[in-house]
Motif scaffolding. Sequence first.
Motif, PDB file in Angstrom:
ATOM      1  N   GLU A  40      -4.838   3.503   8.576  1.00 14.98           N
ATOM      2  CA  GLU A  40      -4.558   2.828   6.918  1.00 14.98           C
ATOM      3  C   GLU A  40      -3.930   1.481   7.473  1.00 14.98           C
ATOM      4  OE1 GLU A  40      -3.215   1.784   3.227  1.00 14.98           O
ATOM      5  OE2 GLU A  40      -3.613   4.355   3.545  1.00 14.98           O
ATOM      6  N   ASN A  71       0.705  -1.015   0.101  1.00 10.42           N
ATOM      7  CA  ASN A  71       0.073   0.005  -0.436  1.00 10.42           C
ATOM      8  C   ASN A  71       0.821   0.809  -0.571  1.00 10.42           C
ATOM      9  OD1 ASN A  71      -1.744  -1.978  -0.179  1.00 10.42           O
ATOM     10  ND2 ASN A  71      -2.485  -1.434   2.368  1.00 10.42           N
ATOM     11  N   PHE A  72       1.592   0.768   0.595  1.00 12.52           N
ATOM     12  CA  PHE A  72       2.986   2.618   0.765  1.00 12.52           C
ATOM     13  C   PHE A  72       3.464   2.736  -0.504  1.00 12.52           C
ATOM     14  CE2 PHE A  72       6.996   4.103   1.434  1.00 12.52           C
ATOM     15  CZ  PHE A  72       6.733   5.478   2.175  1.00 12.52           C
ATOM     16  N   SER A 108       2.564   1.928  -3.274  1.00 16.03           N
ATOM     17  CA  SER A 108       1.391   2.620  -4.249  1.00 16.03           C
ATOM     18  C   SER A 108       1.032   3.685  -4.379  1.00 16.03           C
ATOM     19  CB  SER A 108       0.322   1.438  -4.464  1.00 16.03           C
ATOM     20  OG  SER A 108      -0.431   1.842  -2.808  1.00 16.03           O
ATOM     21  N   LYS A 109       1.015   4.335  -3.276  1.00 14.73           N
ATOM     22  CA  LYS A 109       1.828   5.536  -3.222  1.00 14.73           C
ATOM     23  C   LYS A 109       2.956   6.431  -2.987  1.00 14.73           C
ATOM     24  CE  LYS A 109      -2.297   5.745   0.143  1.00 14.73           C
ATOM     25  NZ  LYS A 109      -2.647   4.057   0.518  1.00 14.73           N
ATOM     26  N   ASN A 110       4.078   5.849  -3.272  1.00 19.37           N
ATOM     27  CA  ASN A 110       5.157   6.236  -3.254  1.00 19.37           C
ATOM     28  C   ASN A 110       6.514   5.506  -3.641  1.00 19.37           C
ATOM     29  OD1 ASN A 110       5.565   8.159  -0.714  1.00 19.37           O
ATOM     30  ND2 ASN A 110       4.009   6.054  -0.140  1.00 19.37           N
TER      31      ASN A 110
END
Length: 247
Positions: free
Chosen positions: A234, A41-42, A44-46
């Motif tokens: 999250e 998840n991290f 996917s944002k970075n």
Amino acid sequence: MKKLIGTIVLSLSLSTASFADKINVFAASSTKLAMQEIIENFKSKNPNDEIIASYSATGKAYAQFTNGFQYDIFMAADTTYPNKIVSDKNAIAEPVVYAMGVVALYSNDKELIKKGIEALKDDKIKHISIANPKLAPYGVAATEILENYDLLDIVKNKIVLGDNIAQSVQFVDSGAAEIGLVAFSLIKTIKKEEEYVLVDPSKYKPMEQSFVLTKYAKEKPLATKFASFITSEESKKIFEKYGFGIK
């Protein structure tokens, strides 16, 4: 023209690389399923940042760290080892509790699980899997549970030790042990409910699983950024999804 395009591509690559960062994270074996999702998840944002995660027993990783392995974030299965890193002056911040560990009794034999903790007295059990208490906090918790149920002396010759809590689960999966005291976080989402039962939490000390930013994270903004993500709402939902308690 080709030369110009090549120059532009190289320039863009260097520009992108300048914003990329990389950190090494140790995470206790009990967190592996949850952390894989959190890291995904991290990222996917970075997408330009790299999180290199290693999973093992907390005690083993601490020994590696004291011998020079450069973990930027140390995610233990307890508070003892993060506090040691702080007292050794090898941290840049105080430990932070990210989740509460939960212990479960696990077996492929559903009839054994129906008996609960009393199943450990069953003559059909030849091997009981727990993590090595010298290396893994879940092994310490398992030992406390056996002591508090007055079972340790009865079953001590049946105990088989995993190097970490993930291996303790594997011993049961493979049939090397009929039953085990394991991390709920490694079985909740992949095993059937009739294959496990939670152990009374009053029978072992609260497992405050904590992380600490080590001295190697001092000039790495990504370490602080990822640490904040670990404690985000999250991520808390993900830890809870896999069976951890949340403070």
